[in-house]
Design an enzyme around this catalytic site. Structure first.
Site, PDB file in Angstrom:
ATOM      1  N   ASP A  65      51.705 -13.825  39.695  1.00 57.91           N
ATOM      2  CA  ASP A  65      51.341 -14.239  38.343  1.00 57.91           C
ATOM      3  C   ASP A  65      52.636 -14.504  37.585  1.00 57.91           C
ATOM      4  O   ASP A  65      53.375 -13.573  37.257  1.00 57.91           O
ATOM      5  CB  ASP A  65      50.522 -13.126  37.688  1.00 57.91           C
ATOM      6  CG  ASP A  65      50.091 -13.485  36.264  1.00 57.91           C
ATOM      7  OD1 ASP A  65      50.689 -14.407  35.673  1.00 57.91           O
ATOM      8  OD2 ASP A  65      49.175 -12.821  35.752  1.00 57.91           O
TER       9      ASP A  65
ATOM     10  N   LYS B 299      51.528 -20.527  29.572  1.00 60.41           N
ATOM     11  CA  LYS B 299      52.448 -20.289  28.457  1.00 60.41           C
ATOM     12  C   LYS B 299      53.542 -21.347  28.333  1.00 60.41           C
ATOM     13  O   LYS B 299      53.313 -22.403  27.774  1.00 60.41           O
ATOM     14  CB  LYS B 299      53.016 -18.877  28.545  1.00 60.41           C
ATOM     15  CG  LYS B 299      51.875 -17.820  28.546  1.00 60.41           C
ATOM     16  CD  LYS B 299      52.312 -16.516  28.006  1.00 60.41           C
ATOM     17  CE  LYS B 299      51.294 -15.414  28.258  1.00 60.41           C
ATOM     18  NZ  LYS B 299      50.471 -15.057  27.122  1.00 60.41           N
TER      19      LYS B 299
ATOM     20  N   TYR C  92      48.351  -7.427  33.908  1.00 63.01           N
ATOM     21  CA  TYR C  92      47.262  -8.173  33.270  1.00 63.01           C
ATOM     22  C   TYR C  92      47.294  -9.600  33.786  1.00 63.01           C
ATOM     23  O   TYR C  92      48.346 -10.232  33.798  1.00 63.01           O
ATOM     24  CB  TYR C  92      47.449  -8.158  31.748  1.00 63.01           C
ATOM     25  CG  TYR C  92      46.402  -8.945  30.976  1.00 63.01           C
ATOM     26  CD1 TYR C  92      45.111  -8.453  30.825  1.00 63.01           C
ATOM     27  CD2 TYR C  92      46.710 -10.173  30.394  1.00 63.01           C
ATOM     28  CE1 TYR C  92      44.153  -9.163  30.115  1.00 63.01           C
ATOM     29  CE2 TYR C  92      45.759 -10.885  29.677  1.00 63.01           C
ATOM     30  CZ  TYR C  92      44.475 -10.380  29.545  1.00 63.01           C
ATOM     31  OH  TYR C  92      43.526 -11.083  28.844  1.00 63.01           O
TER      32      TYR C  92
HETATM   33  N1  HOZ Z   1      49.390 -12.040  28.136  1.00 60.01           N
HETATM   34  C1  HOZ Z   1      49.224 -12.149  26.742  1.00 60.01           C
HETATM   35  C2  HOZ Z   1      49.776 -10.953  26.041  1.00 60.01           C
HETATM   36  N2  HOZ Z   1      50.375 -10.010  26.828  1.00 60.01           N
HETATM   37  C3  HOZ Z   1      47.843 -12.450  26.364  1.00 60.01           C
HETATM   38  C4  HOZ Z   1      47.731 -12.873  24.947  1.00 60.01           C
HETATM   39  C5  HOZ Z   1      46.354 -12.660  24.456  1.00 60.01           C
HETATM   40  O1  HOZ Z   1      45.576 -11.956  25.092  1.00 60.01           O
HETATM   41  O2  HOZ Z   1      46.060 -13.195  23.388  1.00 60.01           O
END
Ligand code: HOZ
Length: 430
Positions: free
Chosen positions: A239, A267, A144
């Site tokens: 990433d 983050k 992701y």
């Molecule tokens: N990468 C985050 C969770 N795996 C994203 C958090 C979100 O989408 O709020």
């Protein structure tokens, strides 16, 4: 433990907010029930609106590496707030953060601060396309990289949890420019590159996958991927939104022999306030406006409060022993969860890299997206309910990592393991 107030707030929330949440990962649709509404957080603990205290492994989905509301970060943000929140102009703080990132990360010759990991990913792809004059992209199943169109194909995180890995609303032509390879499968990447040797602009990868649960790169995979991608004249984008400054002081890819052209950050570098960054080789980064033709912008980019929180967080992370401590806490949780699985007789496995941990239910081994999807999500839901009832706050998805922080102690880890043992027994009807 009563959760009446959370349920009342959720009933109000769904009237005005789609699904009652402002990011789908916060919904409890995959586990059942109303999400807890959090009132405050301190150290390794969150407190919900009903006054229940829970040991937290959501960690704000990554930023809370020091634990919540670290006094030095609170003080830095308060001090900055008195100077003003946002200026829409250049600040010395932005330079300081960019210099810190550049000093810590090999390859981060220049840095553009943005407000989220999604923006970092979207911009990385645009720069890669402009630099190469190509449009194709290869990503990995279950990874992701934020919710921009081209990257929402077979995506992890909430998209995987909710079964919308290929989002509606993404134009077919954009989705078609994205090829999806299996994480850890070099030969699939090679096949795509060989089939379109002058069409692929970039390959994008989570250095350690942490949005399909935690999945480590196989030995030499990232080193070989770097060589392969460059052989075809494409760019490698690592990433590091989750892994940057979480697994070491700097980018995790240096642990695995990768040499990306562009690096996404977020983050931890914002200490819990909204910061993302795109970093990389100077000649690529200089394609960005105002120097170059690639447009990217943001009213709140490099926001002083967020940057100040990030700088203070990085200062604390630069202290001796920090990453050894995170490793030791992570290892204790891993060992404890493995023992709990064994004692309960439940089928499952534990994947861990540093302070990122996932207990996969119902599967023996997970090394890619397909294996992750084979996990028993119903067993996870039962486990989740057992854990929350015992005061352990997990993300409501099999596919999100547990984030261990420096504020966790051995006592809290051991209490978590004891709760896991009971929750696993209970889930099996023991
Ligand atoms: N990468 C985050 C969770 N795996 C994203 C958090 C979100 O989408 O709020």
């Amino acid at each position: 433990m009563t959760t009446n107030k959370s349920r009342e707030w959720f009933a109000r929330a769904v009237e005005r907010i789609p699904g009652g949440v402002n990011s789908p990962v916060r919904a409890w649709r995959a586990v059942g029930g109303a999400p807890r509404f959090i009132a405050r957080a301190e150290g390794a603990w969150v407190v919900d609106v009903d006054g229940n205290r829970l040991i937290d492994y959501v960690g704000a989905y990554g930023p809370a590496i020091l634990g919540h509301a670290h006094p030095r970060v609170v003080e830095a943000v308060a001090e900055q707030a008195r100077e003003g929140f946002s200026f829409g102009a250049a600040t010395a703080l932005e330079v300081e953060l960019a210099e810190r990132l550049g000093a810590a990360i090999a390859g981060a010759e220049k840095v553009r601060l943005v407000s989220s990991g999604t923006e970092a990913g979207m911009t990385a792809l645009r720069v890669a396309r402009a630099a190469t004059g190509r449009t194709g992209l290869i990503k990995f199943d279950g990874c992701y990289h934020g919710h921009s169109d081209a990257l929402l194909v077979r995506a992890g995180s909430g998209a995987l949890t909710l079964g919308v890995a290929d989002s509606a609303g993404v134009p077919e032509a954009i989705a078609a420019s994205t090829r999806v390879a299996t994480y850890n499968a070099l030969e699939e990447v090679e096949r795509y590159l060989a089939a379109d040797p002058r069409g692929i602009a970039a390959v994008i990868i989570e250095t350690v996958a942490a949005n399909m649960g935690v999945v480590a790169p196989a030995a030499e995979f990232l080193r070989e991927l770097t060589a392969l991608v460059h052989r075809y004249g494409a760019l490698l984008i690592c990433d590091e939104v989750i892994t940057g400054f979480r697994l070491r002081y700097g980018a995790a890819y240096e642990l695995y022999g990768a040499a990306p052209d562009l690096i996404m950050l977020g983050k931890v570098i914002g200490g819990g306030l909204p910061v993302g960054a795109l970093a990389g080789r100077a000649e690529l980064m200089d394609l960005l406006a105002p120097l170059g033709p690639v447009y990217q912008a943001g009213t709140l980019a490099g926001n002083p409060l967020a940057v100040r929180a990030g700088i203070e967080t990085l200062k604390l992370l630069a202290e001796d022993g920090v990453y050894a401590r995170l490793e030791s806490l992570g290892a204790r949780l891993e060992t404890g969860l493995r023992a709990a699985l064994k004692a309960s007789g439940a089928r499952g496995c534990v994947n861990r890299v540093g302070s990122l941990v996932t207990l996969f239910h119902g599967v023996e081994e997970v090394g890619d997206g397909r294996a992750a999807r084979a996990a028993d999500t119903a067993a996870f839901a039962r486990f989740f309910q057992g854990m929350t009832a015992r005061g352990i706050h997990l993300a409501p998805s099999q596919f999100e990592a547990m984030f261990v922080s420096l504020a966790h102690t051995e006592n809290e880890i051991d209490a978590t393991v004891a709760a896991a043992r009971e929750a696993l027994d209970e889930a099996r009807g023991g």
